[in-house]
Design a protein around this motif. Sequence first.
Motif, PDB file in Angstrom:
ATOM      1  N   TYR A   1     101.158  49.495  26.447  1.00 20.83           N
ATOM      2  CA  TYR A   1      99.732  49.727  26.202  1.00 20.83           C
ATOM      3  C   TYR A   1      99.214  50.835  27.117  1.00 20.83           C
ATOM      4  O   TYR A   1      98.541  51.762  26.655  1.00 20.83           O
ATOM      5  CB  TYR A   1      98.942  48.431  26.412  1.00 20.83           C
TER       6      TYR A   1
ATOM      7  N   LYS B   1      97.896  54.027  25.007  1.00 20.33           N
ATOM      8  CA  LYS B   1      96.525  53.774  24.557  1.00 20.33           C
ATOM      9  C   LYS B   1      95.714  55.060  24.403  1.00 20.33           C
ATOM     10  O   LYS B   1      94.966  55.205  23.445  1.00 20.33           O
ATOM     11  CB  LYS B   1      95.808  52.790  25.471  1.00 20.33           C
TER      12      LYS B   1
ATOM     13  N   GLN C   1      93.513  48.359  19.765  1.00 22.26           N
ATOM     14  CA  GLN C   1      93.845  46.955  20.027  1.00 22.26           C
ATOM     15  C   GLN C   1      94.643  46.363  18.862  1.00 22.26           C
ATOM     16  O   GLN C   1      95.611  45.632  19.070  1.00 22.26           O
ATOM     17  CB  GLN C   1      92.568  46.131  20.247  1.00 22.26           C
TER      18      GLN C   1
ATOM     19  N   PHE D   1      98.362  47.143  18.971  1.00 24.23           N
ATOM     20  CA  PHE D   1      99.178  46.360  19.896  1.00 24.23           C
ATOM     21  C   PHE D   1      99.320  44.908  19.446  1.00 24.23           C
ATOM     22  O   PHE D   1     100.340  44.278  19.721  1.00 24.23           O
ATOM     23  CB  PHE D   1      98.654  46.501  21.321  1.00 24.23           C
TER      24      PHE D   1
END
Length: 175
Positions: A16, A20, A42, A45
């Motif tokens: 992440y 990200k 989000q 993931f």
Amino acid sequence: MLKVKSGDTDKLGLLYERHKKRLFGFFYNMSGNASLSEDLVQNVFVKILKYKHTFTGEGSFDAWIFKMARNIYYDHFKKYNRKIDVNPLSSIEYKLQDSDDVNAKMDYNDNVVQLRVALGKISQEKREVLVLSKFKEMKFSEIGTILGCSEGAAKVKAHRALKDLKTVFMQMEKI
């Protein structure tokens, strides 16, 4: 990712942190909406955790994750029956500072605004190819994997998209 696949889900946090920003940038360049982009990152993931068994380790992890991100992006708009609409001006802020080159900065900001507007005027598919190739600096082999085409076809799509963007941008310059 192979460690996550084998059950070491603590490594997902590391993935992440590494990915990200790039994913957020992809979503933001596609949609122009920061809040939506955060939500979609989000979702990527969550899907990685859900579908970790599908990662084989062959090929690029970036291509695998961006293909997933692309599907999540399009699924979001299908699910809510929303039109994909980019607000090109939402991401640009003018910051005037005391310096000798204020005019140069204003010209640069104007060009960025025009580029964002021009990106909003080309098709979603062409914008996607440009975001992946120019903003995310992905290899054409990875882009081909994401789009489900060959490396050569990805190059052609990027070239055509860039040509269309240039045409739209130049037309805006005349106005």
